[in-house]
Design a protein around this motif. Structure first.
Motif, PDB file in Angstrom:
ATOM      1  N   HIS A   1       3.830  32.072 -45.288  1.00 34.76           N
ATOM      2  CA  HIS A   1       3.739  31.700 -43.133  1.00 34.76           C
ATOM      3  C   HIS A   1       3.616  30.787 -42.634  1.00 34.76           C
ATOM      4  CE1 HIS A   1       0.757  35.280 -44.750  1.00 34.76           C
ATOM      5  NE2 HIS A   1       0.234  34.549 -45.560  1.00 34.76           N
ATOM      6  N   ILE A   2       4.007  29.426 -43.539  1.00 35.56           N
ATOM      7  CA  ILE A   2       4.227  28.844 -42.626  1.00 35.56           C
ATOM      8  C   ILE A   2       5.601  28.444 -41.721  1.00 35.56           C
ATOM      9  CG2 ILE A   2       4.596  25.981 -41.880  1.00 35.56           C
ATOM     10  CD1 ILE A   2       1.803  25.761 -44.121  1.00 35.56           C
ATOM     11  N   PRO A   3       6.738  28.947 -42.827  1.00 34.54           N
ATOM     12  CA  PRO A   3       7.740  29.112 -42.213  1.00 34.54           C
ATOM     13  C   PRO A   3       8.130  29.688 -40.873  1.00 34.54           C
ATOM     14  CG  PRO A   3       8.577  28.999 -44.638  1.00 34.54           C
ATOM     15  CD  PRO A   3       6.859  28.318 -44.216  1.00 34.54           C
ATOM     16  N   LYS A   4       7.967  31.129 -41.383  1.00 37.05           N
ATOM     17  CA  LYS A   4       7.026  32.245 -40.415  1.00 37.05           C
ATOM     18  C   LYS A   4       6.782  31.865 -39.122  1.00 37.05           C
ATOM     19  CE  LYS A   4       7.981  35.463 -44.044  1.00 37.05           C
ATOM     20  NZ  LYS A   4       7.642  36.581 -43.942  1.00 37.05           N
ATOM     21  N   ILE A   5       6.161  31.268 -39.121  1.00 40.51           N
ATOM     22  CA  ILE A   5       5.269  30.237 -37.633  1.00 40.51           C
ATOM     23  C   ILE A   5       5.905  29.232 -36.916  1.00 40.51           C
ATOM     24  CG2 ILE A   5       3.226  29.092 -37.258  1.00 40.51           C
ATOM     25  CD1 ILE A   5       1.691  30.224 -39.586  1.00 40.51           C
ATOM     26  N   ILE A   6       6.776  28.547 -37.617  1.00 41.26           N
ATOM     27  CA  ILE A   6       7.666  27.710 -37.316  1.00 41.26           C
ATOM     28  C   ILE A   6       8.620  28.119 -36.725  1.00 41.26           C
ATOM     29  CG2 ILE A   6       9.273  25.776 -37.886  1.00 41.26           C
ATOM     30  CD1 ILE A   6       6.954  24.824 -39.626  1.00 41.26           C
ATOM     31  N   LYS A   7       9.538  28.891 -37.349  1.00 38.76           N
ATOM     32  CA  LYS A   7      10.723  29.909 -36.363  1.00 38.76           C
ATOM     33  C   LYS A   7      10.363  31.396 -35.757  1.00 38.76           C
ATOM     34  CE  LYS A   7      13.971  29.130 -39.849  1.00 38.76           C
ATOM     35  NZ  LYS A   7      14.220  29.367 -41.173  1.00 38.76           N
ATOM     36  N   GLY A   8       9.228  31.022 -35.099  1.00 39.51           N
ATOM     37  CA  GLY A   8       8.373  32.137 -34.344  1.00 39.51           C
ATOM     38  C   GLY A   8       8.176  33.356 -34.676  1.00 39.51           C
ATOM     39  N   GLU A   9       8.796  33.526 -35.901  1.00 38.51           N
ATOM     40  CA  GLU A   9       9.390  35.001 -36.247  1.00 38.51           C
ATOM     41  C   GLU A   9       7.340  36.140 -36.955  1.00 38.51           C
ATOM     42  OE1 GLU A   9      12.995  33.420 -39.113  1.00 38.51           O
ATOM     43  OE2 GLU A   9      10.901  34.307 -40.653  1.00 38.51           O
ATOM     44  N   ILE A  10       6.508  35.738 -36.859  1.00 31.70           N
ATOM     45  CA  ILE A  10       5.529  36.251 -36.957  1.00 31.70           C
ATOM     46  C   ILE A  10       4.269  35.865 -35.492  1.00 31.70           C
ATOM     47  CG2 ILE A  10       3.450  36.446 -38.541  1.00 31.70           C
ATOM     48  CD1 ILE A  10       5.799  37.878 -39.098  1.00 31.70           C
ATOM     49  N   ARG A  11       4.453  36.406 -34.854  1.00 27.96           N
ATOM     50  CA  ARG A  11       3.097  36.027 -33.556  1.00 27.96           C
ATOM     51  C   ARG A  11       1.391  36.001 -33.977  1.00 27.96           C
ATOM     52  NH1 ARG A  11       3.355  38.028 -27.696  1.00 27.96           N
ATOM     53  NH2 ARG A  11       1.101  36.909 -26.877  1.00 27.96           N
ATOM     54  N   TRP A  12       0.928  35.826 -34.801  1.00 26.59           N
ATOM     55  CA  TRP A  12      -0.510  35.801 -35.087  1.00 26.59           C
ATOM     56  C   TRP A  12      -1.858  35.557 -34.194  1.00 26.59           C
ATOM     57  CZ3 TRP A  12      -2.324  35.680 -40.179  1.00 26.59           C
ATOM     58  CH2 TRP A  12      -1.119  35.713 -41.072  1.00 26.59           C
ATOM     59  N   CYS A  13      -2.991  36.497 -34.288  1.00 27.27           N
ATOM     60  CA  CYS A  13      -4.107  36.492 -33.490  1.00 27.27           C
ATOM     61  C   CYS A  13      -5.122  36.164 -34.635  1.00 27.27           C
ATOM     62  CB  CYS A  13      -3.941  37.663 -32.626  1.00 27.27           C
ATOM     63  SG  CYS A  13      -4.759  39.404 -33.819  1.00 27.27           S
ATOM     64  N   GLN A  14      -7.006  35.753 -33.240  1.00 25.64           N
ATOM     65  CA  GLN A  14      -7.605  34.911 -33.749  1.00 25.64           C
ATOM     66  C   GLN A  14      -9.006  36.261 -33.919  1.00 25.64           C
ATOM     67  OE1 GLN A  14      -9.387  32.003 -31.589  1.00 25.64           O
ATOM     68  NE2 GLN A  14     -10.113  31.484 -33.044  1.00 25.64           N
ATOM     69  N   GLY A  15      -8.946  36.779 -35.289  1.00 21.32           N
ATOM     70  CA  GLY A  15     -10.241  37.409 -35.758  1.00 21.32           C
ATOM     71  C   GLY A  15     -11.241  36.785 -35.493  1.00 21.32           C
ATOM     72  N   TYR A  16     -11.793  36.454 -34.831  1.00 17.75           N
ATOM     73  CA  TYR A  16     -13.451  35.753 -34.711  1.00 17.75           C
ATOM     74  C   TYR A  16     -13.780  36.344 -34.103  1.00 17.75           C
ATOM     75  CZ  TYR A  16     -11.571  31.056 -37.245  1.00 17.75           C
ATOM     76  OH  TYR A  16     -11.503  30.108 -38.014  1.00 17.75           O
ATOM     77  N   SER A  17     -14.703  36.452 -32.931  1.00 13.43           N
ATOM     78  CA  SER A  17     -15.776  36.840 -32.339  1.00 13.43           C
ATOM     79  C   SER A  17     -15.883  38.516 -32.663  1.00 13.43           C
ATOM     80  CB  SER A  17     -15.797  36.991 -30.345  1.00 13.43           C
ATOM     81  OG  SER A  17     -15.183  35.763 -30.779  1.00 13.43           O
ATOM     82  N   GLU A  18     -16.983  38.658 -32.704  1.00 11.01           N
ATOM     83  CA  GLU A  18     -17.373  40.633 -32.469  1.00 11.01           C
ATOM     84  C   GLU A  18     -18.050  40.890 -31.889  1.00 11.01           C
ATOM     85  OE1 GLU A  18     -18.877  41.174 -36.838  1.00 11.01           O
ATOM     86  OE2 GLU A  18     -17.104  40.066 -37.698  1.00 11.01           O
ATOM     87  N   PRO A  19     -18.551  42.062 -31.087  1.00 12.70           N
ATOM     88  CA  PRO A  19     -19.671  42.451 -30.135  1.00 12.70           C
ATOM     89  C   PRO A  19     -20.863  41.918 -29.990  1.00 12.70           C
ATOM     90  CG  PRO A  19     -18.453  44.278 -30.588  1.00 12.70           C
ATOM     91  CD  PRO A  19     -18.457  43.303 -31.773  1.00 12.70           C
ATOM     92  N   GLY A  20     -21.140  41.314 -31.190  1.00 14.68           N
ATOM     93  CA  GLY A  20     -22.755  40.549 -31.901  1.00 14.68           C
ATOM     94  C   GLY A  20     -22.871  39.289 -32.088  1.00 14.68           C
ATOM     95  N   SER A  21     -21.041  38.504 -31.854  1.00 17.33           N
ATOM     96  CA  SER A  21     -21.466  37.568 -32.986  1.00 17.33           C
ATOM     97  C   SER A  21     -20.247  36.885 -32.016  1.00 17.33           C
ATOM     98  CB  SER A  21     -21.093  37.909 -34.233  1.00 17.33           C
ATOM     99  OG  SER A  21     -21.467  38.331 -34.966  1.00 17.33           O
TER     100      SER A  21
END
Ligand code: FAD
Length: 407
Positions: free
Chosen positions: A130-150
């Motif tokens: 995963h890290i090389p693809k992040i560094i080269k901008g090949e894969i874009r990530w999002c953050q799945g933390y918050s939920e409707p009740g959390s």
């Protein structure tokens, strides 16, 4: 060629690095990616990823060149695609980039949040995957933390991942997932231990957004934009190799990631205040007038001076923390709290000094700078909410930094 340069022989290693960096940037930073670029050339906000589109091909070229060099994450070891630079070299690199007014090649949740925790908690295979693809901008990530009740009470999250042998079966919903509709992968907190105490039943899972059963729905903000989404998981099968760390040990990773996120967000106030084209002094001069080079209004002159002094002190404190190691820790909450409240104050000052133009939305009587300022001011309201609200930061500071007892 650098080795033939006679001036280099007597230089220290760091001076040599500076010289080489200067020459590399001179050759490789495209003209439209540095200050003095033709304003008619379109400017891209580069987030990378499988579906990225570029209005200016030089944005992609700049990303590719910096990514190949590993300089989008300069301190990460070369074996994971990073620059392998020392802290001192990174300082030099940043100074040289700043010197030519280089545009940031890549904006990335992968860089700001995920890669640092993968380095700490990921297996060797996961880091290499995963890290090389992040560094080269090949894969874009999002953050799945918050939920409707959390949200603030994040550990109460309910999205569940059941063990079905080779895979997890994920069901549930996330909310406020920034750019989920544009992301390729999501790093998500899921409940894998429904019977355990709430903090002990959470795992940290990586999920490809292209997997069957993942869907997103945009949510519109008061600024009129829509970076947010609801994200739904409907019987999503996720390979077990996508689990980071141990099963049910995700809360520790989740907290560490938040520290990286908060450290990053704390820079907003400062980054926005320094070197930004949206400068509080110029805006005040534009709308209130200027006399002998000073803002022609005593009240705003005094308010802005006091704000600028605080900004400078905050900048020096951040710099000192960085120079002393700057490892992500609970102290990131102090910086996040101060930086985001400061950024809100800065925008409030700009809006107030702009008078009626400070609420410009559309229409020919306002220029684009005024309209953009109104939207930026509204966006700052989210700074003290994202990554944990200011109240939550105060709780973390009292408990984890000051060691005060919690009820
Ligand atoms: C711009 C932006 C981007 C975001 N991006 C993402 C993203 O990409 N991914 C993601 O997962 N989430 C994201 N979020 C969501 C964000 O993490 C949550 O909004 C935040 O954690 C607060 O949760 P909540 O909205 O549920 O508010 P709540 O937790 O319901 O809080 C409501 C109010 O109660 C206060 N409060 C709650 N508990 C306490 C307490 N214990 N002590 C004192 N006060 C308390 C809060 O401070 C707040 O004022 C984003 C939010 C914003 C604004």
């Amino acid at each position: 060629m650098i080795l033939n340069n006679p001036n280099i022989n007597n230089m220290s290693n760091l001076d040599k690095f500076r010289q080489e960096t200067k020459e590399w940037l001179d050759k490789n930073c495209p003209p439209s990616m540095r200050s003095g670029a033709d304003p008619k050339i379109p400017v891209d906000e580069v987030w990378g990823g499988r579906n990225a589109e570029y209005k200016n091909p030089e944005s992609k070229l700049w990303l590719d060149r910096m990514g190949e060099k590993g300089w989008t994450m300069p301190t990460v070891p070369k074996e994971y695609g990073g620059g392998g630079l020392t802290k001192e070299e990174v300082k030099v690199l940043n100074e040289e980039l700043f010197g030519i007014g280089a545009k940031q090649p890549l904006l990335s949740f992968g860089i700001w949040m995920l890669a640092p925790v993968l380095l700490e908690y990921g297996s060797e295979e996961q880091k290499k995957e995963h890290i090389p693809k992040i560094i080269k901008g090949e894969i874009r990530w999002c953050q799945g933390y918050s939920e409707p009740g959390s949200g603030s009470d994040l550990a109460s999250l309910a999205t569940k991942a059941e063990d079905i042998g080779e895979k997890f079966l994920v069901n549930g919903q996330k909310v406020w997932t920034s750019y989920a509709d544009k992301a390729d992968w999501i790093f998500a907190l899921v409940r894998t231990g429904p019977k355990e105490p709430k903090h002990d039943g959470i795992s940290f899972l990586l999920i490809d957004m292209a997997t069957k059963g993942v869907s997103t729905k945009p949510i519109t903000l008061i600024s009129g934009k829509s970076p947010f989404c609801e994200t739904f998981f409907d019987n999503v099968e996720v390979p077990k190799e996508n689990l980071i760390g141990e099963l049910n040990a995700g809360w520790t990773i989740a907290k560490k990631l938040l520290q990286h996120e908060r450290a990053f967000i704390s820079n907003f106030g400062l980054a926005a205040g320094m070197g930004s084209k949206r400068d509080v002094v110029s805006i005040a001069k534009k709308h209130l007038g200027e006399e002998n080079g000073k803002i022609k209004n005593n009240f705003y002159r005094s308010e802005i001076s006091s704000h600028k002094i605080k900004e400078h002190a905050f900048g020096l404190t951040l710099k000192r923390a960085g120079d002393e190691g700057g490892k992500a820790s609970a102290t990131a909450s102090m910086f996040k709290l101060y930086g985001t409240e400061h950024n809100k104050k800065r925008h409030e000052l700009m809006v107030a000094a702009s008078g009626i133009n400070g609420v410009a939305w559309d229409g020919d009587e306002f220029d684009d700078d005024d309209k953009n300022l109104t939207r930026a001011w509204l966006r700052t309201k989210g700074n003290s909410i994202e990554g944990g609200t200011s109240e939550v930061q105060l709780n973390v500071i009292s408990k984890r930094v000051l060691g005060l007892p919690s009820q």
